[in-house]
Scaffold this motif. Structure first.
Motif, mmCIF file in Angstrom:
data_model
loop_
_atom_site.group_PDB
_atom_site.id
_atom_site.type_symbol
_atom_site.label_atom_id
_atom_site.label_comp_id
_atom_site.label_asym_id
_atom_site.label_seq_id
_atom_site.Cartn_x
_atom_site.Cartn_y
_atom_site.Cartn_z
ATOM 1 N N UNK A 231 -1.316 14.594 102.532
ATOM 2 C CA UNK A 231 -0.222 13.645 102.293
ATOM 3 C C UNK A 231 -0.190 12.581 103.390
ATOM 4 N N UNK A 232 -0.449 12.995 104.623
ATOM 5 C CA UNK A 232 -0.466 12.038 105.727
ATOM 6 C C UNK A 232 -1.624 11.057 105.566
ATOM 7 N N UNK A 233 -2.781 11.560 105.183
ATOM 8 C CA UNK A 233 -3.934 10.684 104.950
ATOM 9 C C UNK A 233 -3.605 9.661 103.873
ATOM 10 N N UNK A 327 6.726 16.586 107.597
ATOM 11 C CA UNK A 327 7.872 16.997 106.763
ATOM 12 C C UNK A 327 9.192 16.832 107.505
ATOM 13 N N UNK A 328 9.315 15.662 108.190
ATOM 14 C CA UNK A 328 10.530 15.410 108.969
ATOM 15 C C UNK A 328 11.762 15.259 108.096
ATOM 16 N N UNK A 329 11.587 15.137 106.778
ATOM 17 C CA UNK A 329 12.732 15.033 105.884
ATOM 18 C C UNK A 329 13.351 16.393 105.574
ATOM 19 N N UNK A 341 6.764 19.482 123.481
ATOM 20 C CA UNK A 341 7.413 18.757 122.390
ATOM 21 C C UNK A 341 6.353 17.994 121.597
ATOM 22 N N UNK A 342 6.582 17.770 120.306
ATOM 23 C CA UNK A 342 5.641 16.961 119.538
ATOM 24 C C UNK A 342 5.670 15.515 120.014
ATOM 25 N N UNK A 343 4.571 14.820 119.841
ATOM 26 C CA UNK A 343 4.530 13.414 120.215
ATOM 27 C C UNK A 343 5.296 12.555 119.220
ATOM 28 N N UNK A 344 5.228 12.941 117.942
ATOM 29 C CA UNK A 344 5.900 12.192 116.896
ATOM 30 C C UNK A 344 6.315 13.139 115.771
ATOM 31 N N UNK A 345 7.315 12.736 114.996
ATOM 32 C CA UNK A 345 7.693 13.442 113.770
ATOM 33 C C UNK A 345 7.662 12.435 112.637
ATOM 34 N N UNK A 346 7.062 12.845 111.511
ATOM 35 C CA UNK A 346 6.917 11.911 110.388
ATOM 36 C C UNK A 346 7.200 12.627 109.078
ATOM 37 N N UNK A 353 9.143 7.719 110.293
ATOM 38 C CA UNK A 353 8.231 7.862 111.422
ATOM 39 C C UNK A 353 6.827 7.325 111.182
ATOM 40 N N UNK A 354 6.501 6.916 109.957
ATOM 41 C CA UNK A 354 5.145 6.463 109.672
ATOM 42 C C UNK A 354 4.819 5.157 110.387
ATOM 43 N N UNK A 355 5.790 4.261 110.473
ATOM 44 C CA UNK A 355 5.561 3.012 111.200
ATOM 45 C C UNK A 355 5.249 3.263 112.660
ATOM 46 N N UNK A 356 5.986 4.200 113.271
ATOM 47 C CA UNK A 356 5.727 4.540 114.672
ATOM 48 C C UNK A 356 4.355 5.142 114.870
ATOM 49 N N UNK A 357 3.919 6.003 113.919
ATOM 50 C CA UNK A 357 2.593 6.606 114.027
ATOM 51 C C UNK A 357 1.507 5.534 113.892
ATOM 52 N N UNK A 358 1.660 4.630 112.944
ATOM 53 C CA UNK A 358 0.669 3.564 112.791
ATOM 54 C C UNK A 358 0.590 2.704 114.039
ATOM 55 N N UNK A 359 1.733 2.358 114.610
ATOM 56 C CA UNK A 359 1.724 1.540 115.836
ATOM 57 C C UNK A 359 1.071 2.297 116.978
ATOM 58 N N UNK A 360 1.341 3.593 117.055
ATOM 59 C CA UNK A 360 0.746 4.412 118.122
ATOM 60 C C UNK A 360 -0.780 4.453 117.970
#
Length: 441
Positions: A231-233, A327-329, A341-346, A353-360
């Motif tokens: 799903x993330x891919x 599955x942050x929802x 701690x996790x670096x990101x939650x999406x 959180x997808x925008x933050x992951x893409x920017x990262x």
């Protein structure tokens, strides 16, 4: 030099508004004169002409351009026919050119003739091929720099400095009975060789930046089954590239997506879920996932934020560059060991959180592949030749007590650099390079 005249379609095959047929070789002028009505256009001017068969019937009406050698791409007499792009028109013109003695070009033959006539060196030819294949702005910029001679200028500067050193070494060989020759060489040639060896080593120490820009930065997604890797891919790729189901172990093999991330080419890989299994096929998938994680430029470790910690998650922590909770929802439950701690939650479902992951990820790729002062090595062939030259210079520094041995190593370094630009003809290298071009180039 090839004496025959060649032709090829320079635009993609199929139906189009305009198609360009290229012609190059010793008989190009005579073939143009026999094909068109009216006079041949002046060099580098486009003229509207009727293009005819041998019996005077019309093939098409289009623009004709004439390039008199050596002032052409190939260095030979050349021409272009800009015709309507229907298959029947293209086929009729190709048949007429063949009838007049031209033959269909092989892949890369136009560019190879340009190389053989000194219009460009091998690194510039490779830059041209990379420009044609460029998918991202970073690939385009690197290819343009190489095509304009950035690598050639660097390698030619090193080559000339080596020739100067070689002249000094051979001057000492002419006076073998003189005392203090090794000491003299150590004072004169030694510092120059050391500086050159350092320059070559610095050129090599680039974390394969140029090759990654050209071939793509590799990112692998790893994690346990049903963590949401597929799903993330799909969310990052913005299309359904991988199958998503609730059944654990759906992904068995590597699923790859090519994408543009911040102007850089990236290959994103979904992998099999990491777990112990008795299923032979799934076990092979897990093995391939771990192998891909080891070879990737960057690894995203994805864990289900609503799951409970278990030991099957340990390889994810060990092999990942960042940890992402998916599955942050849904309600969060997962706690990592050692209070990590996790670096990101999406959430691939809602986009949270997808925008933050893409920017990262974009920032990481840009940092890894950022520009340096020296032009980048873009191919394995370049790297191996520079490595051979560097190793020869290191040996030469150690052999200064014997000018003949030192001189031979410097000559080997010069030869390695000359192979890079094509000063030395190595036929199998030329065949390998130009065969990868499209036919019209």
């Amino acid at each position: 030099m090839a004496a025959d005249t060649i032709f090829a379609l320079a635009t993609p095959p199929g139906r189009s508004g305009v198609a360009v047929m290229r012609l190059s070789g010793t008989q190009a002028g005579a073939i143009v004169d026999a094909t068109i009505t009216g006079r041949r256009p002046p060099p580098r001017y486009a003229a509207l002409r009727q293009i005819q068969n041998g019996d005077g019937t019309l093939i098409d009406e289009g623009l004709v351009l004439w390039f008199a050698g050596p002032h052409s791409f190939t260095g030979e007499d050349s021409a272009e026919f800009q015709i309507h792009g229907g298959p029947a028109v293209i086929e009729a013109l190709a048949a007429r050119l063949s009838e007049l003695g031209a033959r269909l070009a092989e892949p890369g033959e136009f560019t190879r003739r340009a190389f053989e006539h000194g219009k460009l060196d091998l690194t510039e030819a490779e830059g041209l091929a990379d420009l044609i294949d460029a998918e991202t702005s970073a690939q385009r910029e690197q290819a343009l720099a190489q095509m304009s001679g950035s690598l050639r200028a660097l390698y030619e500067d090193w080559r000339q400095r080596l020739i100067d050193v070689l002249a000094a070494i051979e001057g000492e060989i002419d006076f073998p009975d003189e005392e203090g020759v090794p000491e003299q060489l150590a004072r004169t040639a030694g510092p120059i060789l050391a500086a050159l060896a350092d320059d070559l080593a610095g050129h090599l120490d680039d974390d394969r930046r140029g090759e990654r820009i050209r071939d793509g930065f590799s990112i692998a997604i790893i994690g346990p089954p049903n963590a949401g890797k597929s799903s993330l891919l799909n969310a990052l790729a913005r299309r359904d590239a991988a199958i998503v189901t609730e059944i654990p172990g759906t992904t068995r093999d590597i699923v790859e997506v090519r994408m543009d991330l911040g102007g850089f080419a990236v290959t994103l890989a979904d992998t099999a879920g990491l777990r112990e299994t008795e299923d032979v096929v799934e076990r092979e998938g897990v093995k391939r996932a771990l192998t891909r994680a080891d070879s990737a430029d960057f690894v995203i470790g994805l864990l289900d934020g609503g799951a409970r910690w278990n030991q099957e998650m340990t390889p994810v922590l060990e092999k990942s560059d960042i940890i992402v909770f998916g599955k942050a929802d849904l309600p969060a439950a997962l706690t990592l060991p050692d209070s990590r701690a996790p670096d990101l939650s999406v959430s691939a479902r809602t986009g949270e959180g997808m925008g933050g992951l893409e920017r990262r990820l974009s920032a990481i790729v840009a940092e890894r592949l950022s520009k340096r002062e020296l032009p980048a090595l873009s191919r394995i062939r370049h790297r191996r030749s520079v490595e051979a030259a560097r190793d020869a210079l290191v040996r030469a520094q150690q052999q200064l007590f014997d000018p003949e041995l030192a001189g031979e190593d410097v000559r080997l370094a010069v030869r390695a650099l000359e192979q890079l630009t094509g000063r030395i003809d190595v036929e199998h290298v030329l065949d390998a390079i130009f065969s990868r071009f499209c036919i019209g180039k």
